[in-house]
Design a protein around this motif. Structure first.
Motif, PDB file in Angstrom:
ATOM      1  N   UNK A 118     -26.180 106.870 -23.831  1.00  0.00           N
ATOM      2  CA  UNK A 118     -27.342 106.874 -23.432  1.00  0.00           C
ATOM      3  C   UNK A 118     -28.100 107.544 -22.588  1.00  0.00           C
ATOM      4  N   UNK A 119     -28.595 109.007 -21.966  1.00  0.00           N
ATOM      5  CA  UNK A 119     -28.549 109.266 -20.923  1.00  0.00           C
ATOM      6  C   UNK A 119     -30.401 108.615 -20.072  1.00  0.00           C
ATOM      7  N   UNK A 120     -30.006 109.433 -19.212  1.00  0.00           N
ATOM      8  CA  UNK A 120     -31.685 108.579 -18.984  1.00  0.00           C
ATOM      9  C   UNK A 120     -32.132 110.666 -17.801  1.00  0.00           C
ATOM     10  N   UNK A 121     -32.593 110.757 -17.891  1.00  0.00           N
ATOM     11  CA  UNK A 121     -33.928 111.747 -17.129  1.00  0.00           C
ATOM     12  C   UNK A 121     -34.999 111.216 -15.856  1.00  0.00           C
ATOM     13  N   UNK A 122     -34.767 110.960 -15.187  1.00  0.00           N
ATOM     14  CA  UNK A 122     -35.999 111.065 -14.641  1.00  0.00           C
ATOM     15  C   UNK A 122     -36.521 111.257 -13.074  1.00  0.00           C
TER      16      UNK A 122
END
Lengths: 331, 361
Positions: free
Chosen positions: A296-300
């Motif tokens: 699971x990736x996170x883009x912030x």
């Protein structure tokens, strides 16, 4: 016929309807009355409802928000505007200690039916002090609810639910979205005669089968744009899940989507460390590990205070191209 | 400083209308409430030292007249909110010793079901809104209770108590501005016991020579300074402020001079270092509101020394019984950890069932 109205107008309609419905609902905040609202969300409401219901507060967030919390204990339902949600930090003790814990510490004898609303976003070149995104901070506190509408329909339906809710609801909008238009049905075409969107129910904003982008607030708009590009240019079918509220959280809709697409990216304009995406990705890992075909990736937002310089600040926030590039690494 | 013995013909404020109308029975009730507060706290202190009570215990001993005198003036639409030294106000509004003692013991039968402790007593059915732990944090809430009364068109007021240490918190100044700006019927009562924890007033506050309450001038608010040993003086002074709130919807700031015989809390190891033993002894001898009022009532022929002894004995027995009640009461169940967080969840509403509210485990 559904009408096309702005996010700002949708909020105003929701506020107006709730003021009409319940005599205990009043609005207070800086410039909400005679000035018609710093961002014009409350435009015209003072003229229509007068001094009792629409109240200009001095620049005194701890004072007037604390006052609203106290009034709510006696049954008033104040909707308090923060000109910027960044100013919540000035009222932090009132919002975290008094609103969130009085119910618990009184063994359930008290409840605080307040709404604190205002824009919580960066991207407008106003520097770090006016660009905070505190949704993760407030959602960390049991007793509080955090709502983040991404479009006019939800803005109207959710503000009405927030005002009727008997717990404190922190309602985070976006100045960038205030001018966004969208279809919102008029009351006469709705069953029950009004638009209500329940808090705690996510929405599948776009259906897809290869990848799930989960987002809240304005990041939903960015995700939908990225989904278009991924579909059109890369043949990747993207599902977009709009949380609508962070606490309470609709985990079923998230897990259902991840089990279908087997890939997930959390997109948010919050900072990365202990951000909303950190919570959600942990839950996906625990509950849908065997369904995942990729991490699971996170883009912030960039892990830095908001940059003033307009072209640089733009690079700090998630954009569609970044989402596309990160998606291609796992698809 | 008021003398230990009082002569009824010379007790100041005895002839104020609000006092002249008191019956002997009402005067005895005021004495009984002060004595009950003291015996309750002395008993709680004993059980604290025995290890039955956790956390903080901020005792009100020496200050009883402030809560008892001011709360005795209140009616149906009048409300009370205070800080963490809240036992006296709780018993004054009519909360029972059992529920208050059990709360200290962390028991399920406590007024807050064991969730609040000493600093967080609440009784909304008695117009009592806490019991607040953060210094000054309750002062905007007090303005809010007054706002609600005004909004609803009710003739009432809110007495919002704070210590002299709280007057330097920003939230208090914001609340004062709002109260005066919007004509809110709130009475801020500074219980000035001279020390914000271990820091004396002289080392913590800048204020005009007339006193702390004179800061109200800057907010165009009425104020008064009251000697706090005598219930007569407190009632006469607070009544003016209550009348101003009721009749004019105007706020007042009162400063009531008092003294805590004990430390800031039971955990205050320096209670006899930042104050001299002589100072403490002097106040105990000369500024004990119970001793003072007892002597007033004996002087007026309302009670005898034996009557007082009986009241004291009865209150002591009630306090001991409340401790026995607390001891035999069960602790809360672990399952109660997740109760009383969200109204909607507790009440099993549609909103309370929608979405996940808790994230542990």
């Amino acid at each position: 016929m559904p009408r096309e109205i702005t996010y700002r107008e949708a909020l105003r309609e929701g506020l107006d309807e709730e003021i009409a419905r319940d005599e205990n609902v009043c609005l207070m905040g800086e410039e909400v009355a005679q000035y018609n609202g710093a961002y014009k969300v409350t435009e015209g409401l003072w003229k229509k409802w007068g001094d009792k219901r629409i109240i200009d507060a001095p620049i005194s967030e701890a004072g007037f928000i604390g006052m609203g919390i106290g009034a709510s204990m006696l049954g008033i339902r104040p909707v308090m505007e923060l000109m910027f949600y960044s100013f919540a930090y000035v009222a932090f003790d009132q919002m975290m200690n008094n609103a969130a814990t009085c119910r618990y510490m009184s063994g359930g004898l008290i409840n605080c039916p307040i709404v604190v609303r205002g824009p919580a976003n960066g991207g407008t070149n106003v520097g770090a002090t006016h660009s905070h995104t505190p949704e993760n901070i407030f959602a960390n506190m049991p007793g509080l609810k955090v709502v983040t509408p991404s479009n006019p329909y939800d803005a109207k339906g959710l503000i009405k639910s927030a005002i009727r809710d008997n717990d404190p609801v922190y309602f985070m909008e976006s100045t960038v979205l205030y001018g966004m238009t969208g279809l919102v049905p008029s009351n006469d075409e709705l069953e029950g005669g009004e638009l209500i969107v329940p808090i705690g129910k996510a929405k599948v904003a776009r259906e897809g089968s290869d990848l799930t982008l989960i987002a809240h607030g304005r990041a939903v708009v960015t995700s939908l744009a990225a989904a278009e590009i991924l579909g059109a240019q890369h043949g990747i079918s993207v599902e977009v899940v709009d949380l609508r509220s962070i606490r309470p959280l609709d985990e079923e809709t998230i897990m259902e989507s991840v089990r279908k697409t087997h890939r997930a990216i959390y997109v948010e304009e919050n900072k990365p460390f202990c951000g909303v995406g950190a919570q959600i990705s942990s839950m996906i890992m625990e509950q849908a590990f065997d369904d995942l075909d990729a991490p699971v990736l996170r883009i912030t937002s960039a892990d830095a205070p908001a940059f003033y310089s307009p072209p640089i600040e733009k690079l700090q926030l998630p954009n569609a191209d970044e989402i596309v590039a990160r998606a291609l690494t796992i698809c | 400083m008021a003398s230990k013995t009082a002569n009824p013909s010379t007790v100041p404020f005895a002839d104020a209308p609000i006092n002249a109308s008191l019956t002997g029975e009402q005067k005895i009730d005021l004495l009984r409430t002060m004595v009950r507060i003291r015996r309750f706290e002395q008993t709680s202190l004993k059980y604290y030292h025995d290890g039955h009570i956790g956390g903080f215990l901020h005792l009100y001993i020496g200050q009883e007249s402030v809560a008892v005198g001011s709360i005795s003036l209140l009616g149906e639409h009048d409300h009370v909110i205070t800080a963490y030294r809240d036992h006296g106000h709780a018993l004054s509004v009519g909360m029972g010793m059992d529920e208050c003692m059990a709360e200290l013991f962390g028991k399920k039968t406590g007024c807050s079901k064991g969730k609040g402790g000493s600093m967080h007593y609440f009784a909304p059915d008695k117009n009592y809104w806490g019991g607040h732990g953060i210094v000054g944090g309750q002062t905007p809430l007090g303005a809010g209770l007054a706002f609600a009364l005004k909004y609803k068109g009710l003739k009432g007021c809110c007495l919002c108590y704070l210590g002299d240490g709280a007057i330097n918190q920003g939230a208090f100044h914001e609340a004062l501005n709002l109260a005066s700006l919007w004509d809110l019927p709130v009475v801020y009562i500074i219980e000035n016991n001279g020390y914000s924890m271990g820091t004396s007033q002289a080392r913590s506050s800048a204020f005009p020579k007339e006193g702390l309450a004179a800061r109200a001038e800057g907010y165009n608010m009425a104020w008064a300074k009251i000697e706090g040993v005598s219930l007569y003086e407190i009632r006469a002074g607070v009544q003016e402020a209550v009348a101003r709130a009721h009749n004019e919807s105007k706020p007042t700031m009162l400063e009531i001079m008092t003294y805590r015989h004990k430390g800031h809390s039971v955990a205050d190891a320096n209670a006899e270092k930042y104050r001299t033993k002589e100072e403490i002894q002097r106040y105990m001898n000369e500024h004990d509101p119970i001793e003072f009022w007892k002597n007033v009532l004996i002087g007026e022929g309302v009670i005898t020394e034996d009557d007082y002894k009986a009241i004291n004995k009865e209150a002591g027995a009630e306090a001991e019984a409340s401790a026995a009640f607390a001891i035999k009461s069960p602790y809360p169940d672990e399952s109660e950890i997740f109760d009383d967080i969200y109204w909607e969840v507790d009440n099993h509403t549609e909103a309370g069932r929608t979405g996940r509210h808790f994230f542990h485990g």
